[in-house]
Motif scaffolding. Sequence first.
Motif, PDB file in Angstrom:
ATOM      1  N   PRO A 117       2.597  -2.567 -54.621  1.00 46.00           N
ATOM      2  CA  PRO A 117       2.857  -4.295 -54.331  1.00 46.00           C
ATOM      3  C   PRO A 117       2.203  -4.544 -53.007  1.00 46.00           C
ATOM      4  O   PRO A 117       2.230  -3.981 -52.073  1.00 46.00           O
ATOM      5  N   GLU A 118       1.568  -5.898 -53.390  1.00 46.00           N
ATOM      6  CA  GLU A 118       0.913  -6.376 -52.078  1.00 46.00           C
ATOM      7  C   GLU A 118       1.828  -6.605 -51.135  1.00 46.00           C
ATOM      8  O   GLU A 118       3.043  -7.305 -51.315  1.00 46.00           O
ATOM      9  N   GLY A 119       1.519  -6.125 -49.811  1.00 42.70           N
ATOM     10  CA  GLY A 119       2.146  -6.199 -48.734  1.00 42.70           C
ATOM     11  C   GLY A 119       3.482  -5.545 -48.360  1.00 42.70           C
ATOM     12  O   GLY A 119       4.131  -5.743 -47.280  1.00 42.70           O
ATOM     13  N   ALA A 120       3.756  -4.679 -49.393  1.00 45.57           N
ATOM     14  CA  ALA A 120       4.646  -3.866 -49.143  1.00 45.57           C
ATOM     15  C   ALA A 120       4.480  -2.428 -49.725  1.00 45.57           C
ATOM     16  O   ALA A 120       5.205  -2.070 -50.620  1.00 45.57           O
ATOM     17  N   PRO A 121       3.418  -1.624 -49.106  1.00 45.51           N
ATOM     18  CA  PRO A 121       3.094  -0.600 -49.490  1.00 45.51           C
ATOM     19  C   PRO A 121       4.153   0.531 -49.355  1.00 45.51           C
ATOM     20  O   PRO A 121       5.053   0.535 -48.453  1.00 45.51           O
ATOM     21  N   GLY A 122       4.288   1.589 -50.282  1.00 43.42           N
ATOM     22  CA  GLY A 122       5.215   2.769 -50.046  1.00 43.42           C
ATOM     23  C   GLY A 122       4.593   3.739 -49.277  1.00 43.42           C
ATOM     24  O   GLY A 122       3.747   3.417 -48.385  1.00 43.42           O
ATOM     25  N   ASP A 123       5.491   4.777 -49.120  1.00 44.49           N
ATOM     26  CA  ASP A 123       4.827   6.017 -48.369  1.00 44.49           C
ATOM     27  C   ASP A 123       3.560   6.604 -48.547  1.00 44.49           C
ATOM     28  O   ASP A 123       2.503   7.252 -47.920  1.00 44.49           O
ATOM     29  N   THR A 124       3.158   6.483 -50.009  1.00 43.69           N
ATOM     30  CA  THR A 124       1.970   6.894 -50.493  1.00 43.69           C
ATOM     31  C   THR A 124       1.691   6.298 -51.861  1.00 43.69           C
ATOM     32  O   THR A 124       2.841   5.846 -52.611  1.00 43.69           O
ATOM     33  N   PHE A 125       0.424   6.200 -52.222  1.00 40.46           N
ATOM     34  CA  PHE A 125       0.118   5.300 -53.531  1.00 40.46           C
ATOM     35  C   PHE A 125      -0.718   6.566 -54.309  1.00 40.46           C
ATOM     36  O   PHE A 125      -1.730   7.127 -53.928  1.00 40.46           O
ATOM     37  N   ILE A 126      -0.174   6.902 -55.531  1.00 40.66           N
ATOM     38  CA  ILE A 126      -0.723   7.683 -56.752  1.00 40.66           C
ATOM     39  C   ILE A 126      -0.954   6.939 -57.660  1.00 40.66           C
ATOM     40  O   ILE A 126      -0.332   6.259 -58.563  1.00 40.66           O
ATOM     41  N   ALA A 127      -2.441   7.074 -58.075  1.00 39.11           N
ATOM     42  CA  ALA A 127      -3.049   6.226 -59.246  1.00 39.11           C
ATOM     43  C   ALA A 127      -4.189   7.082 -59.713  1.00 39.11           C
ATOM     44  O   ALA A 127      -5.010   7.604 -58.821  1.00 39.11           O
TER      45      ALA A 127
END
Length: 311
Positions: A117-127
Amino acid sequence: MKTTLKALLATAVLAATTGPALAEDVKKIGLAVPNLQADFFNQIKLGVEGYAGSKGIEVIVVDAKNDTATQVSQVQDLMTQGIDAFIYIPAGAAAAAVPTRLARAEGIPVINVDRTPEGAPGDTFIAGESVESAYAVCDHIIRLKGGEGKMAIIHGQKGTTPEVDRFKGCKRAIDENPGVELVAQQWSQQWSPDEGFSIAQNMLQAHPEITLIFGQADGLAMGAAKAVEVAGISGEVIIGGYDGDVAALEYLSECKGPFWVTATQSTQRMGVLAVDSAIAVAAGKKVPERQIPDAVLTTCANSPKFVAKHP
């Protein structure tokens, strides 16, 4: 629930935070997915549930059916169910930051998968690595057509991370081949075969000279393949897809076109990474900001091994 998105966001911002759970306290994980009718998200769900189950962790799954407002309400409910970590795949670009902020307000680790989500990243991004692998798919179909032709792109949901990245990669392949002209583009809402079919039909009617189609998801590519078959031009059009859905891999293994190539994502591995990351963050450990498993270019030659065992 009747709470508005604005009220939910205000609640998320104003609520007091609590400390993160210890690793041994991670007994329940919330998993929010956009649409379980899509094989891609089901494969991630299988990875999360299977691996979490082996560790004695309960998983609560909510399916937004591609509706952002529904997803926000579902996530608010998850926050009341005592989850210790939150694995989140946004249902769309609009209001995608709200669920992250709701979880943050409760001190719950947030693991983003596939979309951030733009402007509200999580603790990590998996993709999966979408740019280079989309480039590889489009480069492959362009080469099969001798480096020239009229091309169409059926996009995924506008503004989502994979839609943006896959277009970037494919457009690079187009720009490298002056004999290729991008003549049609359209965005889908659900990345579905039905949308792929109707969009491709309309494109082919408006531009009968189309010989190349990139569907940004296998569902879209499969729908486009059906439209090409119905039009009786299977020998003239080459289609590329993305994701490595089971149905698409089975189709590719028959080696008969017009859908010839996809990029197979390690979807179940992504689910495992999400669970491991949730446990690590809950324990106060650092995890990489981005975790990007490669997607594998897949044709009729190597698709059977992925049919036998999906990564």
